[in-house]
Design a protein around this motif. Structure first.
Motif, PDB file in Angstrom:
ATOM      1  N   LYS A  15       0.816  -1.370  -0.048  1.00  0.00           N
ATOM      2  CA  LYS A  15      -0.067   0.025  -0.143  1.00  0.00           C
ATOM      3  C   LYS A  15       0.734   1.209   0.168  1.00  0.00           C
ATOM      4  CE  LYS A  15      -4.205  -1.803   2.322  1.00  0.00           C
ATOM      5  NZ  LYS A  15      -5.083  -1.878   3.335  1.00  0.00           N
ATOM      6  N   SER A  18       2.138   1.654  -3.412  1.00  0.00           N
ATOM      7  CA  SER A  18       1.228   2.227  -4.364  1.00  0.00           C
ATOM      8  C   SER A  18       0.673   3.692  -4.185  1.00  0.00           C
ATOM      9  CB  SER A  18       0.109   1.364  -4.177  1.00  0.00           C
ATOM     10  OG  SER A  18      -1.166   1.674  -4.972  1.00  0.00           O
ATOM     11  N   LYS A  19       0.568   4.149  -3.024  1.00  0.00           N
ATOM     12  CA  LYS A  19       0.422   5.534  -2.580  1.00  0.00           C
ATOM     13  C   LYS A  19       1.679   6.318  -3.074  1.00  0.00           C
ATOM     14  CE  LYS A  19      -0.044   8.500   1.401  1.00  0.00           C
ATOM     15  NZ  LYS A  19       0.320   8.691   2.784  1.00  0.00           N
ATOM     16  N   TYR A  20       3.016   5.854  -2.845  1.00  0.00           N
ATOM     17  CA  TYR A  20       3.995   6.568  -3.445  1.00  0.00           C
ATOM     18  C   TYR A  20       4.068   7.098  -4.935  1.00  0.00           C
ATOM     19  CZ  TYR A  20       8.714   7.638  -5.049  1.00  0.00           C
ATOM     20  OH  TYR A  20       9.785   8.152  -5.765  1.00  0.00           O
ATOM     21  N   PHE A  21       3.600   5.882  -5.867  1.00  0.00           N
ATOM     22  CA  PHE A  21       3.653   5.968  -7.422  1.00  0.00           C
ATOM     23  C   PHE A  21       2.277   6.666  -7.709  1.00  0.00           C
ATOM     24  CE2 PHE A  21       6.607   2.409  -7.238  1.00  0.00           C
ATOM     25  CZ  PHE A  21       7.648   3.185  -8.101  1.00  0.00           C
ATOM     26  N   ARG A  22       1.241   6.696  -6.890  1.00  0.00           N
ATOM     27  CA  ARG A  22       0.159   7.735  -7.301  1.00  0.00           C
ATOM     28  C   ARG A  22       0.322   9.007  -6.961  1.00  0.00           C
ATOM     29  NH1 ARG A  22      -3.008   4.040  -4.227  1.00  0.00           N
ATOM     30  NH2 ARG A  22      -2.984   5.401  -2.442  1.00  0.00           N
ATOM     31  N   GLU A  23       1.182   9.317  -5.686  1.00  0.00           N
ATOM     32  CA  GLU A  23       1.647  10.826  -5.406  1.00  0.00           C
ATOM     33  C   GLU A  23       2.488  11.218  -6.364  1.00  0.00           C
ATOM     34  OE1 GLU A  23       2.914  10.716  -1.540  1.00  0.00           O
ATOM     35  OE2 GLU A  23       0.512  10.543  -0.520  1.00  0.00           O
ATOM     36  N   LYS A  25       3.009  10.292  -9.840  1.00  0.00           N
ATOM     37  CA  LYS A  25       2.136  10.703 -10.801  1.00  0.00           C
ATOM     38  C   LYS A  25       1.510  11.893 -10.712  1.00  0.00           C
ATOM     39  CE  LYS A  25      -1.288   8.471 -13.942  1.00  0.00           C
ATOM     40  NZ  LYS A  25      -2.128   7.539 -14.138  1.00  0.00           N
ATOM     41  N   SER A  26       0.881  12.205  -9.667  1.00  0.00           N
ATOM     42  CA  SER A  26       0.146  13.434  -9.505  1.00  0.00           C
ATOM     43  C   SER A  26       1.120  14.710  -9.511  1.00  0.00           C
ATOM     44  CB  SER A  26      -0.790  13.490  -8.456  1.00  0.00           C
ATOM     45  OG  SER A  26      -0.078  14.054  -7.099  1.00  0.00           O
ATOM     46  N   GLU A  27       2.151  14.538  -8.880  1.00  0.00           N
ATOM     47  CA  GLU A  27       3.297  15.647  -8.752  1.00  0.00           C
ATOM     48  C   GLU A  27       3.824  15.913 -10.331  1.00  0.00           C
ATOM     49  OE1 GLU A  27       4.167  17.833  -6.425  1.00  0.00           O
ATOM     50  OE2 GLU A  27       2.344  16.981  -5.311  1.00  0.00           O
ATOM     51  N   LYS A  29       2.402  15.576 -13.037  1.00  0.00           N
ATOM     52  CA  LYS A  29       1.417  16.331 -13.906  1.00  0.00           C
ATOM     53  C   LYS A  29       1.591  17.630 -13.713  1.00  0.00           C
ATOM     54  CE  LYS A  29      -1.968  12.503 -14.341  1.00  0.00           C
ATOM     55  NZ  LYS A  29      -3.341  12.103 -13.859  1.00  0.00           N
TER      56      LYS A  29
END
Length: 76
Positions: A15, A18-23, A25-27, A29
């Motif tokens: 988890k 997964s959270k690291y990669f989601r964040e 990706k958002s950064e 952008k």
């Protein structure tokens, strides 16, 4: 009193990753990437400054070398 079971280490770590990669990706952008013209201009500026500093160091080295040789020749 009911005890809550601690989540498995692998699940917690998964988890977090997964959270690291989601964040991430958002950064990414939000990043404003430079144009190729800006990259070229900045690269040429860095190259020119590097050459100029290298020439100054080379000149200082030559002057120092001849200064030391002069001082050593005065001693002898």
């Amino acid at each position: 009193m009911a005890e809550t079971k601690k989540e498995n280490w692998f699940k917690r770590t998964g988890k977090r990753i997964s959270k690291y990669f989601r964040e991430l990706k958002s950064e990414l952008k939000k990043v404003v990437w430079p144009t190729w013209a800006q990259v070229l201009k900045n690269s040429l500026t860095v190259l020119a400054v590097t050459v100029v500093v290298g020439v100054f160091i080379w000149i200082f080295d030559l002057v120092s070398k001849y200064g030391v040789q002069l001082l050593l020749s005065l001693k002898a």
